[in-house]
Design a protein around this motif. Structure first.
Motif, PDB file in Angstrom:
ATOM      1  N   GLU A  25       0.833  -1.204   0.000  1.00 55.41           N
ATOM      2  CA  GLU A  25       0.000   0.000   0.000  1.00 55.41           C
ATOM      3  C   GLU A  25       0.871   1.258   0.000  1.00 55.41           C
ATOM      4  O   GLU A  25       0.543   2.254  -0.631  1.00 55.41           O
ATOM      5  CB  GLU A  25      -0.915  -0.013   1.231  1.00 55.41           C
ATOM      6  N   LEU A 181      -6.439   0.522   7.947  1.00 54.95           N
ATOM      7  CA  LEU A 181      -6.001   0.050   6.639  1.00 54.95           C
ATOM      8  C   LEU A 181      -5.679  -1.439   6.676  1.00 54.95           C
ATOM      9  O   LEU A 181      -6.047  -2.198   5.768  1.00 54.95           O
ATOM     10  CB  LEU A 181      -4.787   0.854   6.188  1.00 54.95           C
ATOM     11  N   ILE A 184      -8.904  -3.398   6.611  1.00 58.20           N
ATOM     12  CA  ILE A 184      -9.516  -3.438   5.278  1.00 58.20           C
ATOM     13  C   ILE A 184      -8.823  -4.488   4.401  1.00 58.20           C
ATOM     14  O   ILE A 184      -9.466  -5.314   3.756  1.00 58.20           O
ATOM     15  CB  ILE A 184      -9.449  -2.050   4.614  1.00 58.20           C
ATOM     16  N   ASP A 188     -10.425  -8.123   3.063  1.00 58.92           N
ATOM     17  CA  ASP A 188     -10.533  -8.468   1.650  1.00 58.92           C
ATOM     18  C   ASP A 188      -9.754  -9.742   1.338  1.00 58.92           C
ATOM     19  O   ASP A 188     -10.205 -10.575   0.537  1.00 58.92           O
ATOM     20  CB  ASP A 188     -10.024  -7.319   0.782  1.00 58.92           C
ATOM     21  N   TYR A 229      -6.040  -0.412  -1.572  1.00 60.90           N
ATOM     22  CA  TYR A 229      -7.085   0.573  -1.322  1.00 60.90           C
ATOM     23  C   TYR A 229      -6.790   1.896  -2.014  1.00 60.90           C
ATOM     24  O   TYR A 229      -7.686   2.551  -2.534  1.00 60.90           O
ATOM     25  CB  TYR A 229      -7.206   0.801   0.189  1.00 60.90           C
ATOM     26  N   ARG A 232      -7.769   2.464  -5.892  1.00 62.81           N
ATOM     27  CA  ARG A 232      -9.117   2.198  -6.376  1.00 62.81           C
ATOM     28  C   ARG A 232      -9.558   3.323  -7.300  1.00 62.81           C
ATOM     29  O   ARG A 232      -9.273   4.483  -7.019  1.00 62.81           O
ATOM     30  CB  ARG A 232     -10.083   2.106  -5.180  1.00 62.81           C
ATOM     31  N   VAL A 250      -9.684  -3.202  -3.436  1.00 60.99           N
ATOM     32  CA  VAL A 250     -10.483  -3.904  -2.426  1.00 60.99           C
ATOM     33  C   VAL A 250     -11.966  -3.648  -2.679  1.00 60.99           C
ATOM     34  O   VAL A 250     -12.367  -2.588  -3.166  1.00 60.99           O
ATOM     35  CB  VAL A 250     -10.109  -3.462  -0.994  1.00 60.99           C
ATOM     36  N   ILE A 255     -14.344  -2.479   2.897  1.00 58.12           N
ATOM     37  CA  ILE A 255     -14.135  -1.167   3.517  1.00 58.12           C
ATOM     38  C   ILE A 255     -15.111  -0.963   4.675  1.00 58.12           C
ATOM     39  O   ILE A 255     -14.817  -0.280   5.650  1.00 58.12           O
ATOM     40  CB  ILE A 255     -14.298  -0.050   2.466  1.00 58.12           C
TER      41      ILE A 255
END
Length: 355
Positions: A25, A181, A184, A188, A229, A232, A250, A255
């Protein structure tokens, strides 16, 4: 043409792995903020990126400008694929440990197994090999200049840059929201692991990426799915030796994991698309074979603009695609629909599958 099957061997496919990490990320966030061409197309609004820029130090802004000029986000992603890093310090220590040739070889894009020797020669500074790699990647918007940069730039300075930009982004952007984060990404990952037990590999890739059809290809034994994330709604594709990588967005329900009643975006779009008589007739026709817009118009005896409107809805739902100027039904999207609905209805009772 009829084919007589004389072999009992099934068509080979690939194995799917799902991995998540805040380090992915971090690197993708660096890639996102330095890609001004795509920035406005991302889910995060302009003011989100502006707030980040205002929170960064002058040194970090300078580092990001260097990323934007030389696309060193690619080097970060290439390096992250080398092993599983437990934290940022482990990743930084790994970068420091690499020799000049090792770092360059890793950072040079993988262009195929038969070009690995040329890749190795380029990492040693061979001008002929560098030029050949640039020629092989000439259709990519940034690879040729990136390859020259990696093969000629001072490696110690490059190491310092990579360590500094990762540390700066991680501390400023990732750490303040790390718990949320991580939750999330983990949610997923668990969702995809559970669906891995129910879907074939190609179905899983298409479902996770929101519609990308990736058939098996030679020399690719694995597909690596990495939830992200920050980028997106885009999927990002990459190649490493023996593996196709999809950094996929994700799902909405990841989320907001506390709301078991939030369906996935494409689950809703598919049902909306199929909830119409004309569109169901189109799907039926395309289930027989691919057809042109003119053929569909003649078969259904409706205006081209009307048919085109319905096809646009079916394409948005990733049920129909265009190949060779003909509309084709994505049959895997239809067959996976029942599994997607079941996943939504019973996902709160799912267990994590480690594999």
């Amino acid at each position: 043409m009829d084919v007589i099957q004389t072999t009992g061997r099934k068509r080979e496919t690939y194995e799917v792995r799902i991995e998540s990490s805040l380090l992915w990320e971090c690197a993708l966030g660096i890639a996102a903020i330095t890609n001004k061409r795509l920035l406005k197309t991302l889910d995060q609004p302009d003011n989100y990126w502006e707030r980040i820029r205002q929170s960064l130090s002058d040194e970090m802004i300078e580092q990001l400008n260097f990323v934007e000029k030389n696309n060193t986000w690619k080097a970060l992603l290439q390096l992250l694929h080398q092993k599983s890093f437990s934290d940022l310090n482990t990743f930084q220590t790994y970068i420091d440990s690499l020799t000049v040739e090792e770092l360059r070889f890793i950072c040079i894009p993988y262009v195929g197994s038969k070009f690995q020797e040329i890749r190795s020669q380029a990492s040693n500074g061979d001008p002929t090999a560098i030029h050949e790699l640039q020629s092989l990647t000439k259709d990519n918007i940034f690879f040729p200049t990136y390859i020259e940069f990696i093969c000629t730039y001072d490696v110690q300075a490059l190491k310092e840059h990579l360590v500094t930009v990762m540390e700066g982004w991680y501390q400023t952007v990732i750490e303040p929201t790390a718990d949320n984060l991580s939750s999330i990404l983990k949610t997923d990952t668990v969702s995809k692991q559970n669906m891995k037990m129910k879907m074939k590999s190609e179905e899983l890739v298409e479902w996770a990426t929101g519609g990308i059809s990736y058939p098996p290809e030679p020399n690719v034994q694995n597909v690596l799915l990495i939830p992200q994330y920050i980028y997106r709604p885009w999927n990002i594709e990459a190649d490493i030796e023996g593996t196709k990588v999809f950094y996929y967005p994700v799902a909405n329900e990841s989320i907001h994991p506390g709301d078991a009643y939030t369906p996935g975006y494409f689950l809703v779009q598919k049902h909306k698309a199929l909830g119409d008589e004309v569109r169901l007739r189109i799907v039926k026709l395309l289930s027989e074979h691919a057809r042109t817009l003119q053929e569909l118009t003649e078969q259904l005896e409706l205006g081209k603009s009307t048919i085109h409107h319905h096809l646009k809805i079916l394409r948005s739902a990733r049920i129909v695609e265009v190949r060779d100027s003909k509309y084709t039904l994505k049959k895997s999207s239809i067959t996976a629909l029942a599994k997607e609905l079941e996943h939504f209805l019973y996902r709160e009772n799912q267990v994590v599958f480690d594999g």
